[in-house]
Design an enzyme around this catalytic site. Structure first.
Site, PDB file in Angstrom:
ATOM      1  N   SER A  16     -27.014  54.882 -28.172  1.00 22.17           N
ATOM      2  CA  SER A  16     -27.766  53.668 -28.271  1.00 22.17           C
ATOM      3  C   SER A  16     -29.155  53.958 -29.438  1.00 22.17           C
ATOM      4  CB  SER A  16     -28.708  53.172 -27.160  1.00 22.17           C
ATOM      5  OG  SER A  16     -27.484  52.604 -26.209  1.00 22.17           O
ATOM      6  N   LYS A  71     -29.009  50.529 -13.233  1.00 26.95           N
ATOM      7  CA  LYS A  71     -28.582  49.153 -13.456  1.00 26.95           C
ATOM      8  C   LYS A  71     -29.050  48.352 -12.165  1.00 26.95           C
ATOM      9  CE  LYS A  71     -25.276  49.960 -17.098  1.00 26.95           C
ATOM     10  NZ  LYS A  71     -24.269  49.333 -18.094  1.00 26.95           N
ATOM     11  N   GLY A 133     -11.174  48.781 -11.469  1.00 26.30           N
ATOM     12  CA  GLY A 133     -12.695  49.279 -11.165  1.00 26.30           C
ATOM     13  C   GLY A 133     -13.481  48.081 -10.711  1.00 26.30           C
ATOM     14  N   GLY A 135     -17.213  49.057 -10.191  1.00 25.59           N
ATOM     15  CA  GLY A 135     -18.445  49.653 -10.029  1.00 25.59           C
ATOM     16  C   GLY A 135     -19.540  48.887 -10.887  1.00 25.59           C
ATOM     17  N   ASN A 157      -9.213  48.064  -7.166  1.00 26.29           N
ATOM     18  CA  ASN A 157     -10.107  49.085  -7.073  1.00 26.29           C
ATOM     19  C   ASN A 157      -9.687  49.956  -6.098  1.00 26.29           C
ATOM     20  OD1 ASN A 157     -12.567  50.375  -8.051  1.00 26.29           O
ATOM     21  ND2 ASN A 157     -13.432  49.889  -5.969  1.00 26.29           N
ATOM     22  N   MET A 225     -13.151  51.193 -20.913  1.00 23.98           N
ATOM     23  CA  MET A 225     -14.702  51.005 -21.354  1.00 23.98           C
ATOM     24  C   MET A 225     -15.431  52.285 -21.777  1.00 23.98           C
ATOM     25  SD  MET A 225     -15.484  47.924 -18.739  1.00 23.98           S
ATOM     26  CE  MET A 225     -17.165  48.698 -18.291  1.00 23.98           C
ATOM     27  N   TYR A 227     -15.300  55.932 -24.127  1.00 31.50           N
ATOM     28  CA  TYR A 227     -14.966  56.204 -25.434  1.00 31.50           C
ATOM     29  C   TYR A 227     -14.995  57.773 -25.347  1.00 31.50           C
ATOM     30  CZ  TYR A 227     -19.876  56.077 -25.943  1.00 31.50           C
ATOM     31  OH  TYR A 227     -21.520  56.216 -25.579  1.00 31.50           O
ATOM     32  N   GLY A 248     -13.727  52.032 -25.559  1.00 26.27           N
ATOM     33  CA  GLY A 248     -14.989  51.341 -25.318  1.00 26.27           C
ATOM     34  C   GLY A 248     -16.159  51.311 -26.299  1.00 26.27           C
TER      35      GLY A 248
END
Ligand code: NAP
Length: 284
Positions: A16, A71, A133, A135, A157, A225, A227, A248
């Site tokens: 990021s 998160k 998934g 999560g 899942n 999702m 990489y 991803g």
């Protein structure tokens, strides 16, 4: 200086800071973006320290991205939470307003949708979709996939109860869109989807792809999702079974572009930055 950051634990791997620095450069936005390691269980303290230290230096802390495992914590410290973040129950973007309030959002899902529709050029309207998934990241993408007009969305899942509760939370949205939304156990998933999104951490654990190849329609798009090396197993499996494989990285850049726009009111050239990031990683 206007200051932003990504907070996580671990966080040293995060791309990021590079992505936002490049957005800022290309959009002529005078910002700094740093990486902050936050102690487990101390997310609120991490936010307070970021804002305090910026003020002590004469900078303005204006927002942050939130990554694993915070998160869910981020959702609880905000005074204002967007509809999509509320539905997801998870937050990846915080904006600190001039009145001191914290505004929370989740850009993971729209990042995935934008990567699929704009970068991979696969429209989602009317498509059948399997999401493996349930999560934190998976929670954020279900709403935007339904908003994009998918006709059928199946969530599978390992712990099936989590898929069931995610589906229940999104049932009204699916109904509003006239979409079918179902929860399945991994070993019972039906076949022939137009799009398969892997949002599990199974390849990190070195495990095989947790569904059978019958899920892939010939020519389906299969997105992991993740990489880098962590996505390799899923991408190889998808190609071996006639699918178009995508990692991803595009989702990562597109979710960052949404955050950047929330903070700066400017849309960065995400496709260009994705190409540059891919080239950088290939050369590394
Ligand atoms: P999470 O909350 O830890 O969830 C992990 C998921 O993987 C759960 O559904 C879990 O199933 C499943 N799982 C783990 N090991 C498995 C195995 N051996 N077999 C089958 N299923 C298994 O993780 P998350 O936050 O949702 O993130 C998921 C992935 O997305 C991560 O790898 C993350 O790096 C990636 N991600 C990418 C982006 C991007 O921008 N590209 C953004 C966010 C996240 P149970 O529920 O049964 O435990």
């Amino acid at each position: 200086m206007d200051l932003y950051c990504v907070m996580g634990n671990p966080v040293e791997h995060s791309r990021s800071p590079w992505i936002h620095a490049r957005f800022a450069e290309l959009c002529n936005q005078p910002i700094a973006y740093e990486r902050r390691l936050v102690a487990l269980g101390a997310f609120a303290e991490g936010i307070a320290a970021f804002r305090r230290e910026a003020a002590e230096r004469g900078d303005r802390a204006l927002g942050c991205n939130v990554t694993v495992p915070f998160k869910f914590d981020a959702a609880s410290i905000a005074q204002h939470t967007s509809e999509r973040a509320t539905l997801a129950g998870a937050v990846n973007t915080l904006r600190f307003a001039a009145d001191g309030d914290i505004h929370a959002d989740n850009t993971d899902g729209i990042g995935l949708v934008n990567d699929i529709e704009r970068n991979a050029r696969v429209p989602l309207a009317g498509k059948s979709l399997l999401r493996i998934g349930a999560g934190g990241a998976a929670a954020g993408v279900l709403g935007p996939l339904l908003d994009a007009g998918a006709a059928r969305v199946v969530v599978a899942n390992r712990t099936v109860d989590k898929a069931v509760s995610l589906v229940r939370r999104h049932a009204a949205l699916a109904l509003a869109h006239g979409a079918s939304l179902e929860a399945w156990a991994l070993d019972a998933v039906p076949g022939d989807f137009d799009l398969v999104v892997n949002a599990t951490a199974s390849s990190l654990a070195g495990d095989a792809v947790p569904v059978g190849a019958q899920v892939l329609r010939q020519g389906a798009l299969a997105v992991d999702m993740m990489y880098g090396p962590a996505a390799a197993g899923f991408l190889q499996w998808a190609r071996a079974h006639g699918a178009v494989a995508r990692d991803g990285l595009g989702m990562l850049v597109e979710q960052a572009a949404e955050s950047f726009e929330i903070w700066r009111g400017v849309r960065p050239p995400s496709a260009q930055v994705l190409d540059e990031l891919r080239a950088r990683l290939a050369a590394a």
